[in-house]
Design an enzyme around this catalytic site. Structure first.
Site, PDB file in Angstrom:
ATOM      1  N   SER A   1       0.849  -1.186   0.000  1.00 48.23           N
ATOM      2  CA  SER A   1       0.000   0.000   0.000  1.00 48.23           C
ATOM      3  C   SER A   1       0.889   1.242   0.000  1.00 48.23           C
ATOM      4  CB  SER A   1      -0.960  -0.036   1.188  1.00 48.23           C
ATOM      5  OG  SER A   1      -1.977   0.925   1.046  1.00 48.23           O
TER       6      SER A   1
ATOM      7  N   HIS B   1      -7.654  -5.756   0.519  1.00 49.19           N
ATOM      8  CA  HIS B   1      -6.423  -4.982   0.635  1.00 49.19           C
ATOM      9  C   HIS B   1      -5.687  -5.320   1.925  1.00 49.19           C
ATOM     10  CE1 HIS B   1      -3.807  -1.583  -0.274  1.00 49.19           C
ATOM     11  NE2 HIS B   1      -3.989  -1.101   0.947  1.00 49.19           N
TER      12      HIS B   1
ATOM     13  N   GLU C   1      -9.063  -5.509  -3.731  1.00 49.93           N
ATOM     14  CA  GLU C   1      -8.495  -4.520  -2.798  1.00 49.93           C
ATOM     15  C   GLU C   1      -9.573  -3.733  -2.049  1.00 49.93           C
ATOM     16  OE1 GLU C   1      -5.146  -4.072  -2.508  1.00 49.93           O
ATOM     17  OE2 GLU C   1      -4.212  -4.516  -4.441  1.00 49.93           O
TER      18      GLU C   1
END
Length: 542
Positions: A227, A454, A353
């Site tokens: 991320s 995610h 995600e």
């Protein structure tokens, strides 16, 4: 053909794992207290199951007061032996989005460390003396929140099972690390927009200068992150000052194509000053202002300046700034940076995600979203292309309900398109290899509603799924954790990810578009979901 979850390998792998100790809280043996001399002084760590750990090791001085907004300073040397036994250095945090209460333990227990501007610290795990590959982790959180402390990022299993040294880094975030005062506060603040960027360099310099004492090879360093941590890795790939400090890179769900430019960073700084009541002639007041007061200005300042010019490719408000020097140009726009032509890159993301970000919305969680509501949501990311996007996903995924299509569409618009652009532009240079993956395994928890969400891949990469609440901790998940962590470590060791837990993984090319699918049956696919790839590329060009 080798696959992650071949039955014989699965049963043998689970049996082998059952014989290995799993790191858990409270089991460290007090008898062993390794002491290592670093460039700033001696530190005392702990030993558990053959792995030495050191937590909260300073690589820079405290960043508060007169050091606020300035490039990092070396830590003040200390006499005697300093304990490195507990988490420390959680930087001041920006506000995070909502989360469903039942998802609180997905990433394990919260970081117990208090927020502090004494945040330039790192954590380290090593099997001991030797000369091993080094894996340096930069945490996620959109350059605004998060830390490298906590259960899922404990590096002991990754170090033990793959004979590597693991380092996780904390650094300045949000406006404390990225407030552009260079055009307002004089030469002293010239680098304030990239103070947190300099922190990353300082951490890598510490690794270069000290890692041999911990059994690591300073000539074989891999940076990796997920991320916002993938954004940090992407940024470092574009920085001339980082050349030689790392040799391979792994970008997980965080590809950065474009960063904030000076004009937008200036508007953001103006909004902060208005929020805290400081004029252009009073910039020094910011260094004595309470941490909480500055932190409270983050969200209103971001709202004041509105969305970025290229929302599908631009990233971060408070984040690294393209200044022509530290970050000379946009990292991957219009091409991959030549400065990192020598660096093999492994890049990818997870299939769903946005499932975790949309989970707090009951209409998505309960799958009651209407077609009309779906259209309204999609218009925000697709604009004039909305009808084309809706028709394409309806045709390609007829079994999906509107909520599931929203997850798929926004995952592609908010994450996957940047991953694909980065991989393509790296491959187009034809220099070091780039390997593209997609983590498609879906957690069976929560009735499967979170899918492959995610950050689900992070404890698989660290082999810490037993310490978090994101999986069922079953045989399939354990075998996949072995495959992912082994593959990441093999890439760190050699620059090629090939190993016995996965099929042969060809480098990504524009002709073949080979992608490793990480799932129950790990496999190579050519241009998976190719029609949606072309759709979003068309939208980014318009």
């Amino acid at each position: 053909m080798p696959a992650c979850l071949d039955r014989r390998r699965l049963l043998g792998g689970v049996a082998a794992m059952s014989a290995l100790p799993i790191l858990s809280a409270g089991r460290a043996r007090a008898a062993a207290e390794p002491i290592i001399d670093t460039s700033a002084g001696k530190i005392r760590g702990a030993e558990q199951d053959g792995i030495l750990s050191f937590k909260g090791v300073p690589y820079g001085a405290p960043t508060g007061g007169r050091n606020r907004f300035l490039p990092p300073q070396k830590p003040e040397p200390w006499a005697g032996v300093r304990d490195a036994l507990a988490w420390a250095g959680r930087a001041p945090q920006a506000k995070t989005g909502p989360r469903r209460p039942e998802h609180a333990e997905l990433s394990g227990k919260p970081d117990p460390a208090a927020e502090t501007e004494d945040c330039l610290v790192l954590n380290l795990w090593t099997p001991g003396p030797g000369r091993r590959p080094v894996m340096v982790w930069f945490h996620g959180g959109a350059f605004s929140y998060g830390s490298s402390n906590g259960d899922r990022l404990q590096g002991a299993n990754l170090a033990r099972r793959n004979d590597v040294v693991v380092v996780t880094v904390n650094q300045r975030l949000n406006l404390f690390g990225h407030l552009h005062l260079g055009d307002l506060g004089g030469p002293e603040y010239a680098q304030s927009a990239n103070a947190g960027t300099f922190d990353m360099l300082a951490a890598l310099e510490w690794v270069r200068d000290n890692i041999e004492r911990f059994g690591g090879d300073p000539g074989n360093v891999t940076i990796f992150g997920q991320s916002g941590g993938g954004g940090k890795v992407s940024t470092l790939l574009a920085m001339p000052a980082a050349r030689g400090l790392f040799h391979k890179a792994i970008v997980m769900s965080g590809s950065v194509i474009r960063l904030v430019e000076r004009e937008r960073a200036q508007r953001l700084a103006d909004a902060v000053l208005r929020e805290v009541g400081v004029s252009y002639g009073e910039i020094d007041r910011l260094q004595t202002m309470p941490m909480a007061q500055l932190r409270a200005a983050i969200e209103p300042a971001e709202k004041a300046i509105g969305p970025a010019a290229q929302p599908l490719l631009d990233r971060y408000a408070f984040g690294p700034m393209v200044d022509g020097t530290v970050v000379p140009s946009q990292p991957f726009d219009p091409a991959a940076p030549a400065v990192s032509d020598h660096v093999p890159v492994l890049v990818g993301g997870v299939k769903d995600e946005m499932a975790i970000y949309l989970a707090p919305d009951d209409s998505v969680w309960n799958r009651t979203l209407s077609e009309a509501e779906l259209r309204t949501r999609v218009e925000k990311v697709a604009g004039d292309h909305t009808e084309h996007v809706l028709e394409t996903y309806r045709r390609l995924y007829p079994a999906m309900n509107p909520a599931e299509r929203l997850i798929a569409i926004t995952t592609d618009s908010n994450f996957r398109i940047r991953t694909l652009v980065q991989a393509e532009r790296l491959a187009a240079r034809g220099k070091a290899p780039v390997y593209l993956y997609s983590f498609d395994w879906e957690t069976p928890l929560f009735d499967g509603r979170l899918k492959s969400f995610h950050a689900i891949d992070v404890p698989f990469a660290f082999d810490t799924i037993d310490l978090v609440g994101s999986t069922d901790r079953g045989a399939v998940a354990h075998a996949l954790a072995t495959a992912v962590s082994t593959t990441w470590a093999t890439f760190a060791r050699t620059g090629s990810p090939d190993n016995g837990t996965i099929p042969h993984w060809p480098a990504y090319s524009m002709a073949e578009r080979a992608v490793l699918i990480l799932a129950r049956d790990c496999r190579i696919e050519r241009d998976p979901r190719g029609e949606t790839r072309l759709l979003w590329k068309e939208i980014t060009r318009s």
